[in-house]
Each structure stands twice: as C-alpha cells, then as structure tokens.
Scaffold this motif. Structure first.
Motif, PDB file in Angstrom:
ATOM      1  N   ILE A  63      -6.734 -11.666  -6.248  1.00 55.77           N
ATOM      2  CA  ILE A  63      -7.890 -10.967  -6.813  1.00 55.77           C
ATOM      3  C   ILE A  63      -8.911 -10.676  -5.716  1.00 55.77           C
ATOM      4  CG2 ILE A  63      -9.755 -11.078  -8.508  1.00 55.77           C
ATOM      5  CD1 ILE A  63      -7.973 -13.091 -10.050  1.00 55.77           C
ATOM      6  N   PHE A  64      -9.260  -9.396  -5.589  1.00 60.01           N
ATOM      7  CA  PHE A  64     -10.238  -8.965  -4.597  1.00 60.01           C
ATOM      8  C   PHE A  64     -11.323  -8.166  -5.289  1.00 60.01           C
ATOM      9  CE2 PHE A  64     -11.618  -5.921  -1.218  1.00 60.01           C
ATOM     10  CZ  PHE A  64     -12.179  -6.860  -0.359  1.00 60.01           C
ATOM     11  N   GLU A  65     -12.545  -8.661  -5.216  1.00 60.73           N
ATOM     12  CA  GLU A  65     -13.682  -8.035  -5.892  1.00 60.73           C
ATOM     13  C   GLU A  65     -13.383  -7.790  -7.368  1.00 60.73           C
ATOM     14  OE1 GLU A  65     -14.675  -4.660  -3.283  1.00 60.73           O
ATOM     15  OE2 GLU A  65     -16.364  -5.878  -2.605  1.00 60.73           O
ATOM     16  N   GLY A  66     -12.759  -8.772  -8.003  1.00 63.42           N
ATOM     17  CA  GLY A  66     -12.506  -8.719  -9.438  1.00 63.42           C
ATOM     18  C   GLY A  66     -11.246  -7.997  -9.858  1.00 63.42           C
ATOM     19  N   GLU A  67     -10.518  -7.396  -8.918  1.00 59.48           N
ATOM     20  CA  GLU A  67      -9.306  -6.628  -9.244  1.00 59.48           C
ATOM     21  C   GLU A  67      -8.065  -7.359  -8.735  1.00 59.48           C
ATOM     22  OE1 GLU A  67      -7.139  -2.346  -8.151  1.00 59.48           O
ATOM     23  OE2 GLU A  67      -9.126  -2.814  -7.363  1.00 59.48           O
ATOM     24  N   ASP A  68      -7.033  -7.409  -9.562  1.00 59.45           N
ATOM     25  CA  ASP A  68      -5.766  -7.999  -9.150  1.00 59.45           C
ATOM     26  C   ASP A  68      -5.035  -6.985  -8.279  1.00 59.45           C
ATOM     27  OD1 ASP A  68      -3.382  -9.307  -8.821  1.00 59.45           O
ATOM     28  OD2 ASP A  68      -3.045  -9.709 -10.942  1.00 59.45           O
ATOM     29  N   ILE A  69      -4.831  -7.325  -7.010  1.00 62.94           N
ATOM     30  CA  ILE A  69      -4.240  -6.387  -6.064  1.00 62.94           C
ATOM     31  C   ILE A  69      -2.798  -6.759  -5.712  1.00 62.94           C
ATOM     32  CG2 ILE A  69      -6.478  -5.797  -5.085  1.00 62.94           C
ATOM     33  CD1 ILE A  69      -5.742  -7.599  -2.670  1.00 62.94           C
ATOM     34  N   ALA A  70      -2.239  -7.782  -6.349  1.00 60.58           N
ATOM     35  CA  ALA A  70      -0.857  -8.188  -6.075  1.00 60.58           C
ATOM     36  C   ALA A  70       0.090  -7.020  -6.325  1.00 60.58           C
ATOM     37  CB  ALA A  70      -0.469  -9.381  -6.941  1.00 60.58           C
ATOM     38  N   GLY A  71       0.926  -6.715  -5.351  1.00 64.45           N
ATOM     39  CA  GLY A  71       1.886  -5.635  -5.499  1.00 64.45           C
ATOM     40  C   GLY A  71       1.442  -4.304  -4.928  1.00 64.45           C
ATOM     41  N   LYS A  72       0.169  -4.183  -4.510  1.00 65.77           N
ATOM     42  CA  LYS A  72      -0.281  -2.941  -3.887  1.00 65.77           C
ATOM     43  C   LYS A  72       0.363  -2.781  -2.510  1.00 65.77           C
ATOM     44  CE  LYS A  72      -4.811  -2.313  -6.124  1.00 65.77           C
ATOM     45  NZ  LYS A  72      -4.516  -0.990  -6.687  1.00 65.77           N
ATOM     46  N   SER A  73       0.433  -1.541  -2.020  1.00 62.00           N
ATOM     47  CA  SER A  73       1.028  -1.270  -0.724  1.00 62.00           C
ATOM     48  C   SER A  73       0.088  -1.712   0.392  1.00 62.00           C
ATOM     49  CB  SER A  73       1.299   0.229  -0.573  1.00 62.00           C
ATOM     50  OG  SER A  73       0.073   0.939  -0.450  1.00 62.00           O
ATOM     51  N   PRO A  74       0.627  -1.939   1.606  1.00 65.83           N
ATOM     52  CA  PRO A  74      -0.240  -2.310   2.730  1.00 65.83           C
ATOM     53  C   PRO A  74      -1.360  -1.309   2.986  1.00 65.83           C
ATOM     54  CG  PRO A  74       2.049  -2.748   3.284  1.00 65.83           C
ATOM     55  CD  PRO A  74       2.061  -2.013   1.974  1.00 65.83           C
ATOM     56  N   GLU A  75      -1.062  -0.019   2.878  1.00 67.68           N
ATOM     57  CA  GLU A  75      -2.112   0.982   3.115  1.00 67.68           C
ATOM     58  C   GLU A  75      -3.212   0.885   2.065  1.00 67.68           C
ATOM     59  OE1 GLU A  75      -2.732   5.748   3.966  1.00 67.68           O
ATOM     60  OE2 GLU A  75      -0.710   4.924   3.797  1.00 67.68           O
ATOM     61  N   GLU A  76      -2.837   0.639   0.814  1.00 63.11           N
ATOM     62  CA  GLU A  76      -3.840   0.471  -0.240  1.00 63.11           C
ATOM     63  C   GLU A  76      -4.702  -0.760   0.026  1.00 63.11           C
ATOM     64  OE1 GLU A  76      -2.146   2.059  -4.436  1.00 63.11           O
ATOM     65  OE2 GLU A  76      -0.905   0.510  -3.490  1.00 63.11           O
ATOM     66  N   ILE A  77      -4.068  -1.837   0.498  1.00 61.93           N
ATOM     67  CA  ILE A  77      -4.805  -3.073   0.779  1.00 61.93           C
ATOM     68  C   ILE A  77      -5.856  -2.831   1.857  1.00 61.93           C
ATOM     69  CG2 ILE A  77      -4.605  -5.438   1.640  1.00 61.93           C
ATOM     70  CD1 ILE A  77      -3.420  -5.077  -1.138  1.00 61.93           C
ATOM     71  N   VAL A  78      -5.466  -2.121   2.921  1.00 65.22           N
ATOM     72  CA  VAL A  78      -6.430  -1.805   3.981  1.00 65.22           C
ATOM     73  C   VAL A  78      -7.547  -0.920   3.436  1.00 65.22           C
ATOM     74  CG1 VAL A  78      -6.754  -0.649   6.200  1.00 65.22           C
ATOM     75  CG2 VAL A  78      -4.728  -2.058   5.825  1.00 65.22           C
ATOM     76  N   SER A  79      -7.187   0.046   2.623  1.00 65.17           N
ATOM     77  CA  SER A  79      -8.167   1.009   2.101  1.00 65.17           C
ATOM     78  C   SER A  79      -9.229   0.350   1.230  1.00 65.17           C
ATOM     79  CB  SER A  79      -7.456   2.106   1.301  1.00 65.17           C
ATOM     80  OG  SER A  79      -6.610   2.864   2.138  1.00 65.17           O
ATOM     81  N   ILE A  80      -8.871  -0.723   0.520  1.00 69.45           N
ATOM     82  CA  ILE A  80      -9.866  -1.374  -0.340  1.00 69.45           C
ATOM     83  C   ILE A  80     -10.702  -2.405   0.407  1.00 69.45           C
ATOM     84  CG2 ILE A  80      -8.505  -1.009  -2.435  1.00 69.45           C
ATOM     85  CD1 ILE A  80      -7.688  -3.946  -2.316  1.00 69.45           C
TER      86      ILE A  80
END
Length: 238
Positions: A63-80
C-alpha cells in the motif's frame, strides 16, 4: 488521521513451490529512514524486487499513499513515486554520468525544466558527480558509482527510495559517506534501506526490521534494536 506513506501487509512471495517471503509486514512514513537488516538470503532483495514490480507476490498487500499497488508494472511504480536503487548498482558503464542521470528521469522526460532542477538537486547532494558529469560511469571509483546509482534513483523525485545493499563492495570510510548522505535525502524522500552491515545501518536509521528466512523476526526503533542482545550477537559480533 493522516495515512502512513507506505505499508506492506502479510506479503507472501514464492519461486515455484519455495516460499521466499512468509507474511512480511512493515511500514515507512514520510521523513523516515527505515532499515531492514539480515544475512544474505534473508529475502531482503526479493522484498525490494516485489515492491518495485519486478516480482509478482503470491498474496498480500503493498500500500502506497492508501492505494494497493501490488501487481503494478515497474514503470507504473516509478511513476507513482517509488524508485529502486538495486544491489550491484546496474549503471550503464559506457555512458556518461549525465546520460545515466538522464535515463533515471525517463518517466518524466517531457518535463525538461524539471530535469534541470533535479540535476541541481542531486549535484548539491553529490558534488563529485557534477565534477564527473562527462566521465563514463564505468571509469569511476566504487564509491562514486554508488553515489551515481542513488542519484539516478532520485532523479524522478520519488517519495520513497528503495536502497538495496548500498555499502556492498565499499570500504568502511566510503560506506559511512554514503550513509551520511541518507540523512539529507530523507528530508524530501523517505528511505527503505536493506543492509548486511547492521552496525553502520542502525546508526542512521529511525526504525529497523530484522529479517530472517523471509520473515520479520524483530522490529523497533533503531537504538532499541541496536541494544538487543540477540542482534548484537548475530549481527554485530558482540
């Protein structure tokens, strides 16, 4: 009530039938340096690779800033707002310092003004990189390369920096120089750092988790963990 910046909840990760992470829970808040100490093979790098989207978890929440980000792509992770400085640095040795930093800014490449501002920021933290701006990364010293790897991860203005084994291969003096810089970085970017050198890491951390065989065995304020007899015996040789 303000939400925690980052949380891992009951995270399980497996390679085939072998479970590498077994119900990991941890959290990092804004303005913190949080460390994970543990021996080689404890699961620290697997945890970081899972957070950054390189490995898919079997179950659990990230969970990052209240959102579950498990399963997102590496580029999405960097973007958030989460970047990963991996063990081994993985610089582009034939490219200059400038081009390595430019690649670190890839997800924000359309904001040219912002790129100049981030360059100024990382050069203020690591002045030696400004002096070496046109030098090929592969010709720099190990300490300078580690500084460049961290600077590259800071280029897209992350809110959370994952820093994996930053002292690996460095002399004690250079290792301390790298860790001293983290206290400056945490003013703008929370840091989750994994490290085998427990003594060094605990001196700059706010809180610490001790990981063994894919599980969190102990956690607390860094000075409390540093004073723990089991930690002293297992990781400090005292």
């Amino acid at each position: 009530m303000r939400a925690m910046l980052f949380e891992v909840k009951d995270l399980h990760v497996a390679y085939g039938s072998y479970e590498v992470l077994r119900g990991v829970n941890l959290e990092v808040d804004r303005g913190e340096i949080v460390s994970i100490i543990g021996s080689n093979g404890a699961g620290k790098s697997t945890l970081f690779r899972t957070i950054s989207g390189l490995i898919k978890p079997r179950s659990g929440r990230i969970i990052f800033e209240g959102e579950d980000i498990a399963g997102k792509s590496p580029e999405e992770i960097v973007s958030i707002g989460i970047t990963h400085c991996p063990e081994g640095r993985f610089l582009f040795p034939e490219l200059s310092v400038y081009k390595n930093l430019l690649l670190g800014y890839y997800t924000k490449r359309k904001d040219k003004k912002g790129f100049k501002e981030r360059l100024e920021y990382v050069f203020e933290i690591f002045p030696v990189l400004k002096e070496r701006i046109n030098q090929r990364a592969g010709t720099m010293s190990g300490g300078e390369q580690q500084m460049l790897a961290i600077a590259r991860a800071l280029m897209p203005s992350p809110k959370l920096l994952l820093l994996d084994e930053p002292s690996l291969g460095l002399s004690p003096k250079l290792s301390w120089s790298v860790f001293e810089v983290l206290k400056e970085i945490k003013k703008d970017t929370a840091i989750l750092v994994s490290e085998q050198n427990a003594s060094l890491c605990l001196k700059v951390s706010d809180r610490t988790y001790v990981m063994e065989l894919g599980e969190i065995r102990l956690s607390g304020k860094a000075d409390e963990v540093l004073a723990n007899p089991e930690v002293k015996r297992a990781y400090l040789g005292i």
